[in-house]
Design an enzyme around this catalytic site. Structure first.
Site, PDB file in Angstrom:
ATOM      1  N   GLU A  56     -16.354   6.357   4.302  1.00 41.16           N
ATOM      2  CA  GLU A  56     -15.648   5.892   5.500  1.00 41.16           C
ATOM      3  C   GLU A  56     -15.527   7.061   6.461  1.00 41.16           C
ATOM      4  OE1 GLU A  56     -11.457   5.005   5.225  1.00 41.16           O
ATOM      5  OE2 GLU A  56     -11.223   6.142   3.380  1.00 41.16           O
TER       6      GLU A  56
ATOM      7  N   ARG B 229       0.837  -1.205   0.000  1.00 42.80           N
ATOM      8  CA  ARG B 229       0.000   0.000   0.000  1.00 42.80           C
ATOM      9  C   ARG B 229       0.871   1.255   0.000  1.00 42.80           C
ATOM     10  NH1 ARG B 229      -4.465   0.188   4.572  1.00 42.80           N
ATOM     11  NH2 ARG B 229      -2.680   0.719   5.861  1.00 42.80           N
TER      12      ARG B 229
ATOM     13  N   LYS C 106      -2.579   6.549   1.413  1.00 44.69           N
ATOM     14  CA  LYS C 106      -2.367   6.950   2.811  1.00 44.69           C
ATOM     15  C   LYS C 106      -1.390   8.127   2.853  1.00 44.69           C
ATOM     16  CE  LYS C 106      -2.629   4.453   7.158  1.00 44.69           C
ATOM     17  NZ  LYS C 106      -4.082   4.524   7.387  1.00 44.69           N
TER      18      LYS C 106
HETATM   19  C1  LIG Z   1      -5.196   3.723   7.672  1.00 45.30           C
HETATM   20  C2  LIG Z   1      -6.602   4.013   7.300  1.00 45.30           C
HETATM   21  C3  LIG Z   1      -7.637   3.055   7.448  1.00 45.30           C
HETATM   22  C4  LIG Z   1      -7.424   1.723   8.109  1.00 45.30           C
HETATM   23  O1  LIG Z   1      -6.528   0.886   7.427  1.00 45.30           O
HETATM   24  P1  LIG Z   1      -5.892  -0.371   8.145  1.00 45.30           P
HETATM   25  O2  LIG Z   1      -4.935  -0.881   7.134  1.00 45.30           O
HETATM   26  O3  LIG Z   1      -6.983  -1.328   8.421  1.00 45.30           O
HETATM   27  O4  LIG Z   1      -5.250   0.120   9.395  1.00 45.30           O
HETATM   28  C5  LIG Z   1      -8.904   3.390   7.001  1.00 45.30           C
HETATM   29  N1  LIG Z   1      -9.176   4.595   6.459  1.00 45.30           N
HETATM   30  C6  LIG Z   1      -8.229   5.534   6.329  1.00 45.30           C
HETATM   31  C7  LIG Z   1      -8.592   6.843   5.733  1.00 45.30           C
HETATM   32  C8  LIG Z   1      -6.911   5.273   6.733  1.00 45.30           C
HETATM   33  O5  LIG Z   1      -5.986   6.216   6.585  1.00 45.30           O
END
Ligand SMILES: *Cc1c(COP(=O)(O)O)cnc(C)c1O
Length: 341
Positions: free
Chosen positions: A220, A82, A184
């Site tokens: 989300e 990722r 991210k």
């Molecule tokens: C990091 C993150 C998540 C959760 O991801 P995981 O890999 O399960 O920790 C969900 N939404 C956003 C916007 C994130 O930055």
């Protein structure tokens, strides 16, 4: 090995300086060999790309102790992949997957005394990140980068049982259509800060974002994906190209299907469907699943039948199965658990 003298069960989610962190620098088109260091400070140009144009990204994962007494991490290969996707989108150099996993192993091994014991509920949270470290004044990618990875012990997410939260449907967006919602990047968080502070001021725990194009479909929250349960016990999770592909969500979906025989739908979820669901929860590395008890849509309260005291039965089962896999109580799918020491 002697553990640090900490009250693991009462730790919060904050930064505590541990012994060693990993640093590697990218210069003249290549990464150096990387090293562990005691120095927890960063010295960069006042004009570094990260400081001027926010060229930075991060990951988050945990190291913890299993029932068998092994220190492990959960699917770090997916964090590496990722981060590679994120870096490509931000015109940053990719830190190779094998080296990412090696950095995780080095940092966790060197800080083994900081990895909380089994049963404490606490974990060593790992933060890999990268930023443009050389000077840029015209808008362009930096030429030099730094990759770092540190760990900090964090307490159990739920102290004394689950506490379902209240979220509000947000008027602001966390991502643009065709923007950076699926990577991210630090910038996605910078622009969510105002909205989360405002949510807290108004008595809400989180913002539930809608799709930025039409403001009709559920996406989300600022840092977690969302799961719903239907009346006939199906797990439903939003499908969109502006949400972050959570590793926890992907793992929970797999576990629901393969371990529990639960039917899973990944599809668009219209906000008018909200009153039809019987359970709802947020998912991410920090909590695995955090149950939602109430969703507020501009004054209209949608109370989930699972209530404000505990998980609903389906999310509880999925939660217990994944955390059981992580902690060594249930056999894990091939390749999910990386043993460190
Ligand atoms: C990091 C993150 C998540 C959760 O991801 P995981 O890999 O399960 O920790 C969900 N939404 C956003 C916007 C994130 O930055």
């Amino acid at each position: 090995m002697e553990k640090q003298n900490l009250d693991w069960g009462s730790l919060g989610f904050g930064y505590i300086k541990t012994d060693k962190r990993y640093v590697s620098n990218f210069k003249d088109g290549a990464w150096d060999n990387g090293t562990l260091t005691d120095d927890n400070t960063v010295a960069i140009s006042e004009c570094a790309g990260v400081l001027q144009y926010a060229q930075t990204c991060f990951e988050g994962l945990k190291a913890y102790t299993t029932k068998q007494g092994k220190i492990v991490t959960f699917r770090p290969d997916l964090n590496a992949e990722r981060m590679a996707t994120t870096c490509e989108r931000l015109e940053m150099p990719v830190f190779p997957k094998e080296r990412f996993i090696d950095a995780v192993k080095q940092v966790v091994s060197a800080n083994a005394s900081w990895v909380p014991p089994y049963g404490s509920g606490a974990t060593l949270y790992l933060r890999p990140y990268m930023f443009g470290s050389s000077s840029v004044i015209g808008v362009k990618p930096a030429e030099e980068y730094q990759f770092r990875l540190f760990g900090t012990p964090v307490g159990p997410y739920f102290k004394g049982g689950a506490h379902p939260i209240t979220v509000r449907i947000s008027d602001l967006d966390r991502a643009a259509p065709h923007g950076t919602g699926d990577i991210k990047a630090g910038l996605n968080y910078a622009m969510s800060l105002h909205n989360i502070v405002d949510a807290h001021k108004n008595g809400f725990d989180e913002n539930m974002y809608l799709d930025p194009q039409t403001h009709t479909y559920i996406e989300e929250t600022g840092g977690a994906n969302i799961l719903f349960v239907t009346k006939d016990n199906k797990l439903v999770t939003p499908k969109s190209n502006s949400i972050l592909p959570s590793i926890t969500r992907r793992s929970l979906v797999d576990v629901a299907k393969k371990y529990l025989g639960i039917e899973v739908e990944e599809r668009k979820i219209h906000k008018d469907e909200l009153p039809d669901f019987v359970e709802c929860g947020l998912c991410g590395t920090a909590a695995v699943i955090s149950p939602i008890g109430k969703i507020v849509d501009h004054g209209k309260e949608i109370c989930l039948p699972s209530g404000m005291n505990d998980f609903g039965p389906v999310l509880k089962k999925v939660y217990e199965t994944l955390t059981g896999i992580q902690m060594g109580l249930i056999e894990a799918p091939e390749g999910w658990i990386y043993e460190i020491c």
